[in-house]
Design an enzyme around this catalytic site. Structure first.
Site, PDB file in Angstrom:
ATOM      1  N   HIS A 372       0.840  -1.206   0.000  1.00  0.00           N
ATOM      2  CA  HIS A 372       0.000   0.000   0.000  1.00  0.00           C
ATOM      3  C   HIS A 372       0.868   1.246   0.000  1.00  0.00           C
ATOM      4  O   HIS A 372       2.041   1.220   0.380  1.00  0.00           O
ATOM      5  CB  HIS A 372      -0.994  -0.020   1.156  1.00  0.00           C
ATOM      6  CG  HIS A 372      -0.472   0.345   2.496  1.00  0.00           C
ATOM      7  ND1 HIS A 372      -0.508   1.632   2.984  1.00  0.00           N
ATOM      8  CD2 HIS A 372       0.074  -0.394   3.489  1.00  0.00           C
ATOM      9  CE1 HIS A 372      -0.025   1.663   4.208  1.00  0.00           C
ATOM     10  NE2 HIS A 372       0.354   0.442   4.538  1.00  0.00           N
ATOM     11  N   ASP A 382       6.669   2.306   7.021  1.00  0.00           N
ATOM     12  CA  ASP A 382       5.393   1.709   6.636  1.00  0.00           C
ATOM     13  C   ASP A 382       4.538   2.787   5.979  1.00  0.00           C
ATOM     14  O   ASP A 382       4.136   3.741   6.641  1.00  0.00           O
ATOM     15  CB  ASP A 382       4.697   1.166   7.886  1.00  0.00           C
ATOM     16  CG  ASP A 382       3.341   0.541   7.600  1.00  0.00           C
ATOM     17  OD1 ASP A 382       2.950   0.439   6.426  1.00  0.00           O
ATOM     18  OD2 ASP A 382       2.666   0.150   8.577  1.00  0.00           O
ATOM     19  N   GLU A 419      -5.160   1.836   2.647  1.00  0.00           N
ATOM     20  CA  GLU A 419      -4.990   0.676   3.528  1.00  0.00           C
ATOM     21  C   GLU A 419      -5.188   1.069   4.978  1.00  0.00           C
ATOM     22  O   GLU A 419      -5.768   0.317   5.771  1.00  0.00           O
ATOM     23  CB  GLU A 419      -3.594   0.077   3.310  1.00  0.00           C
ATOM     24  CG  GLU A 419      -3.345  -1.241   4.054  1.00  0.00           C
ATOM     25  CD  GLU A 419      -2.660  -1.066   5.408  1.00  0.00           C
ATOM     26  OE1 GLU A 419      -2.349  -2.081   6.043  1.00  0.00           O
ATOM     27  OE2 GLU A 419      -2.450   0.097   5.844  1.00  0.00           O
ATOM     28  N   GLU A 420      -4.696   2.249   5.342  1.00  0.00           N
ATOM     29  CA  GLU A 420      -4.726   2.667   6.736  1.00  0.00           C
ATOM     30  C   GLU A 420      -6.155   2.838   7.266  1.00  0.00           C
ATOM     31  O   GLU A 420      -6.383   2.722   8.470  1.00  0.00           O
ATOM     32  CB  GLU A 420      -3.959   3.982   6.910  1.00  0.00           C
ATOM     33  CG  GLU A 420      -2.479   3.906   6.559  1.00  0.00           C
ATOM     34  CD  GLU A 420      -1.657   3.098   7.536  1.00  0.00           C
ATOM     35  OE1 GLU A 420      -2.230   2.527   8.479  1.00  0.00           O
ATOM     36  OE2 GLU A 420      -0.427   3.035   7.362  1.00  0.00           O
ATOM     37  N   ASP A 448       4.769  -4.562   3.351  1.00  0.00           N
ATOM     38  CA  ASP A 448       4.524  -3.196   3.826  1.00  0.00           C
ATOM     39  C   ASP A 448       5.835  -2.502   4.148  1.00  0.00           C
ATOM     40  O   ASP A 448       6.042  -1.349   3.796  1.00  0.00           O
ATOM     41  CB  ASP A 448       3.664  -3.228   5.095  1.00  0.00           C
ATOM     42  CG  ASP A 448       2.181  -3.183   4.785  1.00  0.00           C
ATOM     43  OD1 ASP A 448       1.820  -3.227   3.602  1.00  0.00           O
ATOM     44  OD2 ASP A 448       1.381  -3.135   5.739  1.00  0.00           O
TER      45      ASP A 448
END
Length: 702
Positions: A372, A382, A419-420, A448
């Site tokens: 992502h 990340d 994604e988060e 990630d």
């Protein structure tokens, strides 16, 4: 050369008569010239033959092409600005990835989705208490360090907040809830601490923020405040913090999403494609997957101020922080927290980026690599260390193509968005392409984070274990060039420790838990080489390198655990044991079949495009699908995998046999014959799935 010419070279020279000496010399010279001419003819013949094609060792070439400088350049470009999903800054990162992949002559495109995202509009938090005299208003800001060269860019970050937190204002006494788990609230109740209508103060460390907020609401609190405790995030007393060490600064805040579901909240169980059915934003924000209470993340230094103002009984020893922190009390009060949160929950556009290397022999079989791109702030570790690694990996594949390499199967690169917020971009794409992926996806490989300290942290579905070990034996350890990753790995644990993919921690979730696609996730400093080697072998090898024996062995161990959990009840695990024995037999059979077909391939008795190979590969690929159920897991219906899934209590924890685990938890709570009968039903349901997997693997009908 004729057969006669060849024979003349091999035959002995004929016996010579005794002519005149001069004639003898001429005869000998003539014979020598004849032999020399014939030899030259042989040499010329072989010189004129085409040189056989030497197939390059593409794996060795791939490993030789790694470039940290290239990856670092991409990482720098991707992390110049904070880029939360749905913002202009994140759209710029999408174009960057698209351009980088398009420059490699791979067909690349963007697939957008309109989804419900959440942003802060206003936040405030203040502390008051009888006898304190003054009200402390918290700034809720993360401070930069002196001479921070990125201070200007840091000012662009969105204020600290929790996505999807309910808007509202609360003024109430604080109560300390430790890690915010169900058992923590149960302990408070056992101590007579009334939490109803209060503000729960909880810390990270055991479960994620969405589960903390959910438990706080279920316990009756009016709001939640969650902080990063120095015990987990501050290192040893006096150790210091970033940039002088890896620990979180006192003003550091961990933000996140409080949505307990996956994907777009307005399209539960289906894709957010153009013109699709949707629930309203109001309806989406009022489901049980939402927190339904205001909540804020705060720093350790703000939380310590609150703790100092709290009273009530002293909290247990395992609820305390590190040495040097204030003594924690349970409350409630006398500290009063005044919390206000106003959010903007709105439809926004997210963008997934894709690039494709089409396979030659099997273009309809997909090896999918994903990472992502969105981040709450800069995303340097990340996820964008993984994004940079993926682009660098694609560049290596492009170089291989220039040397003549073509994958047998299609390779797809995926840069996911949002994604988060709840694995949103990957979930919507998987839901939209579910049937195609069900029939065509070979494996999904996720990364990630590819910039970490020492240690190799892999997670897979079990049939990929053996392949992962093989790959780590040929990749050099970036922290110790004298050994391989495998050598370092087994020094930490033997046999090598591999985690499973049941949690909701990243974008593999939709692939494994919704569709049943063999998957892997790795966290490692040299991720690109392992990632790429896994992809190369899955895309290139005639017979898919899957081994289901480890699956059968693990299922047996899991079943022993269940057996212990249900001792003294009417529940029996015999159906599960029987189905696992069948799976073990099928795994043995298919392993022998793989070896025999491989032998026939090497001896040229079998063509690499043989239908027998295609049929075997389909069985290997589809077996994982059989572990899923259309009805989904008990209490978690979107999650279809009956062996691995998220825990009902912690979305970031892997549960084995999650449906059985949830049923046992419910049965223990109610302790009725009907509830234990339902546990038995769940055991049978998993047993049926394992039996179906065995049938697919062995390729048999009843």
């Amino acid at each position: 050369m004729s057969r006669l010419d060849a024979a003349s070279l091999l035959a002995p020279w004929p016996p010579l008569a005794k002519p005149h000496p001069r004639g003898r010399f001429l005869c000998l010279l003539s014979s020598m010239l004849a032999v020399l001419g014939a030899s030259l003819a042989v040499l010329l013949f072989f010189a004129l033959q085409p040189v056989p094609n030497v197939v390059p060792n593409y794996e060795a070439l791939f490993l030789s092409l790694g470039s940290n400088d290239t990856a670092a350049s991409h990482l720098r470009a991707l992390t110049l600005h904070p880029h939360v999903a749905g913002t202009k800054a994140n759209a710029i990162t999408a174009r960057y990835v698209l351009d980088a992949l398009s420059a490699l002559s791979f067909p690349a495109h963007i697939t957008p989705y309109s989804v419900l995202l959440s942003y802060p509009v206003h936040r405030s938090l203040s502390l008051s208490a009888p006898g304190r005299g003054v009200v402390t208003s918290f700034s809720l800001k993360q401070e930069t360090y002196p001479n921070d060269p990125y201070a200007a860019a840091a000012a662009e970050t969105i204020p600290t907040f929790y996505a999807y937190a309910a808007s509202g204002s609360v003024s109430a006494e604080a109560v300390y809830a430790n890690y915010g788990r169900e058992e923590d609230f149960a302990y408070l109740a056992s101590r007579g601490v009334d939490v109803a209508g209060k503000v729960a103060l909880a810390r990270y460390g055991r479960i994620h923020c969405e589960d903390i907020a959910h438990n706080a609401r279920a316990a009756g609190t009016a709001a939640a405040v969650v902080y990063t405790d120095p015990l987990e995030y501050g290192g040893a007393p006096g150790e210091g913090w970033f940039p002088d060490s890896r620990w979180l600064p006192p003003s550091g805040v961990q933000v996140g999403s409080l949505f307990r579901g996956v994907g777009d909240p307005t399209t539960p169980m289906w894709a957010s494609s153009e013109g699709c059915e949707r629930v309203s934003v109001e309806e989406a924000m009022n489901t049980d997957d939402m927190p339904l209470i205001p909540a804020l993340p705060v720093s350790a230094q703000d939380a310590m101020e609150i703790h100092r103002a709290m009273g009530g009984a002293v909290a247990p020893a395992d609820w305390q922080s590190r040495k040097g922190s204030p003594v924690y009390h349970l409350g409630p009060g006398p500290a009063v927290l005044n919390l206000t949160y106003l959010g903007n929950d709105t439809m926004a556009t997210i963008e997934n980026v894709f690039a494709i290397i089409e396979g030659t022999e099997e273009p309809d079989r997909y090896v999918i690599l994903g990472n992502h791109r969105d981040a709450w702030t800069f995303g340097a570790s990340d996820p964008n260390s993984g994004t940079a690694a993926m682009i660098e990996l694609a560049q290596r594949f492009s170089m291989l193509q220039k040397q003549g390499w073509r994958p047998r199967r299609t390779i797809i690169f995926c840069s996911w968005d949002a994604e988060e917020y709840g694995l949103t971009g990957s979930t919507e794409w998987v839901e939209e392409n579910q049937e195609m992926l069900y029939s065509r996806a070979v494996a999904y490989l996720n990364v990630d984070v590819s910039v970490v300290g020492p240690g190799f942290l892999p997670s897979t579905t079990p049939q990929l274990d053996e392949l992962l070990q093989q790959v780590t034996k040929v990749v050099q350890d970036p922290d110790n060039s004298s050994q391989t990753v495998y050598d370092s790995w087994i020094k930490l644990s033997f046999p090598p420790r591999v985690l499973r993919l049941g949690d909701g921690g990243s974008d593999y979730s939709a692939f494994v838990q919704h569709v049943g696609i063999p998957s892997m996730n790795i966290i490692f400093g040299e991720a690109a080489s392992i990632w790429g080697m896994m992809a190369l072998r899955l895309a290139n090898e005639e017979i898919l390198p899957f081994n289901y024996m480890s699956y059968a062995i693990e299922l047996e161990e899991y079943t022993k655990t269940v057996e212990n959990e249900v001792k003294g009840t009417t529940v029996t695990c015999s159906p599960l044991y029987n189905s696992i024995r069948t799976l073990r037999a099928a795994a043995t059979k298919v392993n022998n079949e793989q070896k025999e077909l491989q032998k026939q391939l090497l001896s040229k008795q079998l063509n690499k495009d043989s239908l027998r190979i295609r049929q075997l590969n389909d069985r290997l690929m589809q077996t994982e699908r059989a572990f899923t159920s259309r009805e989904g897991i008990f209490k978690l219906e979107w999650f279809k995998h009956l062996v691995y899934g998220p825990s009902d209590q912690n979305d970031w924890d892997t549960a084995v046999y999650p449906g059985i685990a949830n049923a046992i938890a419910s049965a223990r709570s109610s302790n009725t014959s009907e509830s234990w009968k339902f546990v038995q039903h769940e055991v049978y349901r998993v047993a049926r799935a394992v039996t179906q997997a065995s049938a697919i693997l062995s390729g048999r009908l009843t």
